[in-house]
Design a protein around this motif. Structure first.
Motif, PDB file in Angstrom:
ATOM      1  N   LEU A 196       0.854  -1.188   0.000  1.00 28.71           N
ATOM      2  CA  LEU A 196       0.000   0.000   0.000  1.00 28.71           C
ATOM      3  C   LEU A 196       0.891   1.240   0.000  1.00 28.71           C
ATOM      4  O   LEU A 196       1.794   1.373   0.835  1.00 28.71           O
ATOM      5  N   THR A 197       0.632   2.129  -0.935  1.00 31.90           N
ATOM      6  CA  THR A 197       1.365   3.385  -0.995  1.00 31.90           C
ATOM      7  C   THR A 197       0.397   4.517  -0.675  1.00 31.90           C
ATOM      8  O   THR A 197      -0.614   4.696  -1.370  1.00 31.90           O
ATOM      9  N   ALA A 198       0.731   5.260   0.383  1.00 30.19           N
ATOM     10  CA  ALA A 198      -0.104   6.388   0.793  1.00 30.19           C
ATOM     11  C   ALA A 198       0.817   7.572   1.067  1.00 30.19           C
ATOM     12  O   ALA A 198       1.567   7.575   2.049  1.00 30.19           O
ATOM     13  N   GLY A 199       0.775   8.586   0.185  1.00 28.26           N
ATOM     14  CA  GLY A 199       1.716   9.692   0.304  1.00 28.26           C
ATOM     15  C   GLY A 199       3.120   9.169   0.070  1.00 28.26           C
ATOM     16  O   GLY A 199       3.398   8.479  -0.912  1.00 28.26           O
ATOM     17  N   GLY A 200       4.006   9.458   1.008  1.00 27.44           N
ATOM     18  CA  GLY A 200       5.377   8.958   0.894  1.00 27.44           C
ATOM     19  C   GLY A 200       5.570   7.680   1.675  1.00 27.44           C
ATOM     20  O   GLY A 200       6.709   7.221   1.818  1.00 27.44           O
ATOM     21  N   GLN A 201       4.530   7.089   2.171  1.00 27.92           N
ATOM     22  CA  GLN A 201       4.631   5.908   3.016  1.00 27.92           C
ATOM     23  C   GLN A 201       4.267   4.638   2.242  1.00 27.92           C
ATOM     24  O   GLN A 201       3.287   4.614   1.496  1.00 27.92           O
ATOM     25  N   GLU A 204       3.513  -2.784   3.832  1.00 25.72           N
ATOM     26  CA  GLU A 204       3.262  -4.137   3.338  1.00 25.72           C
ATOM     27  C   GLU A 204       1.935  -4.653   3.879  1.00 25.72           C
ATOM     28  O   GLU A 204       1.644  -4.537   5.069  1.00 25.72           O
ATOM     29  N   VAL A 205       1.128  -5.220   2.987  1.00 22.76           N
ATOM     30  CA  VAL A 205      -0.196  -5.742   3.361  1.00 22.76           C
ATOM     31  C   VAL A 205      -0.226  -7.234   3.021  1.00 22.76           C
ATOM     32  O   VAL A 205       0.100  -7.633   1.893  1.00 22.76           O
ATOM     33  N   THR A 206      -0.625  -8.057   4.011  1.00 22.34           N
ATOM     34  CA  THR A 206      -0.689  -9.505   3.790  1.00 22.34           C
ATOM     35  C   THR A 206      -2.003 -10.053   4.333  1.00 22.34           C
ATOM     36  O   THR A 206      -2.680  -9.416   5.135  1.00 22.34           O
ATOM     37  N   PRO A 219     -11.187  -2.870   5.374  1.00 18.71           N
ATOM     38  CA  PRO A 219     -10.437  -1.730   5.899  1.00 18.71           C
ATOM     39  C   PRO A 219      -8.948  -2.063   6.020  1.00 18.71           C
ATOM     40  O   PRO A 219      -8.586  -3.174   6.397  1.00 18.71           O
ATOM     41  N   VAL A 220      -8.124  -1.095   5.697  1.00 17.11           N
ATOM     42  CA  VAL A 220      -6.678  -1.233   5.869  1.00 17.11           C
ATOM     43  C   VAL A 220      -6.215  -0.058   6.725  1.00 17.11           C
ATOM     44  O   VAL A 220      -6.467   1.120   6.374  1.00 17.11           O
ATOM     45  N   THR A 221      -5.544  -0.365   7.846  1.00 27.30           N
ATOM     46  CA  THR A 221      -5.123   0.677   8.785  1.00 27.30           C
ATOM     47  C   THR A 221      -3.625   0.896   8.686  1.00 27.30           C
ATOM     48  O   THR A 221      -2.847  -0.062   8.689  1.00 27.30           O
ATOM     49  N   VAL A 222      -3.237   2.163   8.581  1.00 24.15           N
ATOM     50  CA  VAL A 222      -1.839   2.551   8.508  1.00 24.15           C
ATOM     51  C   VAL A 222      -1.496   3.308   9.789  1.00 24.15           C
ATOM     52  O   VAL A 222      -2.200   4.273  10.144  1.00 24.15           O
ATOM     53  N   ASN A 223      -0.405   2.912  10.477  1.00 23.19           N
ATOM     54  CA  ASN A 223      -0.001   3.608  11.697  1.00 23.19           C
ATOM     55  C   ASN A 223       0.763   4.883  11.383  1.00 23.19           C
ATOM     56  O   ASN A 223       1.434   4.997  10.369  1.00 23.19           O
TER      57      ASN A 223
END
Length: 223
Positions: A196-201, A204-206, A219-223
């Motif tokens: 997952l690419t969000a902005g500059g972040q 890895e999603v599994t 839903p996918v949560t990014v810290n």
């Protein structure tokens, strides 16, 4: 040559006899006169050919045929694609497009249907058996199982409006990219992993599992 003469007491005349001397001479040619019949010359007759009876060959039986129409479906709708029909030996006996009618000899066949790649990347082909019956139409539907998914991304509890999720299905070569959408996207069922690419972040999603025949909000949560 000497000629001897003597009197015949019986005929009362003279008979002249030729007496040969000094070697032999060829016998005189004897000719006949009168109405004697002569046999016609012998001629050889051609042998009579015996007639051979040939039994006529039986008329070949007409080939019994039926019709087959294979339709590719996905998501409850007919989809474009190609159809291949193979016999028991694995030989291709017919090819068509989805929804086209084919005429085939009566028998059992294997059908291979392939939907256009652009509709569902990495979906592969579907295979199934079918029987063509005499004088009948066989309608065979080849259905791709799909899942409908919609991904939502949150960072620290707040929705992320711009992101991109690149996924690969495990055990296959399916690659797809999902982006923010109000509608659900049709995907091939299976287990996926990706980035997952969000902005500059980049995260890895599994362990994403999309079940066939389901509509899912994931839903996918990014810290």
């Amino acid at each position: 040559m000497k000629i001897g003469m003597f009197r015949s007491a019986r005929f009362g005349g003279l008979v002249a006899i030729l007496l040969g001397c000094g070697g032999s001479e060829a016998p005189a040619e004897v000719t006949t006169t009168g109405d004697e019949e002569t046999a016609p010359p012998m001629t050889a007759e051609a042998p009579v050919e015996e007639e051979v009876w040939e039994e006529p060959e039986p008329e070949p039986e007409p080939v019994r045929t039926g019709q087959l129409m294979v339709t590719i479906r996905m998501g409850g709708e007919d989809q474009p694609g190609t159809v291949e029909v193979q016999d028991a030996d694995g030989e291709t006996v017919a090819q068509s497009t989805s929804g086209e009618t084919m005429t085939l000899p009566v028998g059992s066949y294997q059908v291979i249907a392939t939907m256009e790649e652009s509709l569902l990347p990495g979906h592969g082909s579907l295979e199934d058996s079918v029987t063509v019956r005499d004088g009948r139409m066989t309608d065979k539907r080849m259905t791709y199982e799909v899942a409908r998914v919609r991904i939502t991304v949150r960072r620290r509890g707040r929705p992320v409006s711009r992101w991109s999720l690149s996924l690969t299905r495990e055990g296959g070569d399916t690659e797809l990219t999902l982006e923010p959408s109000e509608t659900h996207t049709i995907v091939a069922p299976g287990r996926y992993s990706g980035v997952l690419t969000a902005g500059g972040q980049r995260v890895e999603v599994t362990g994403l599992i999309f079940q066939p025949g389901t509509t899912m909000d994931v839903p996918v949560t990014v810290n």
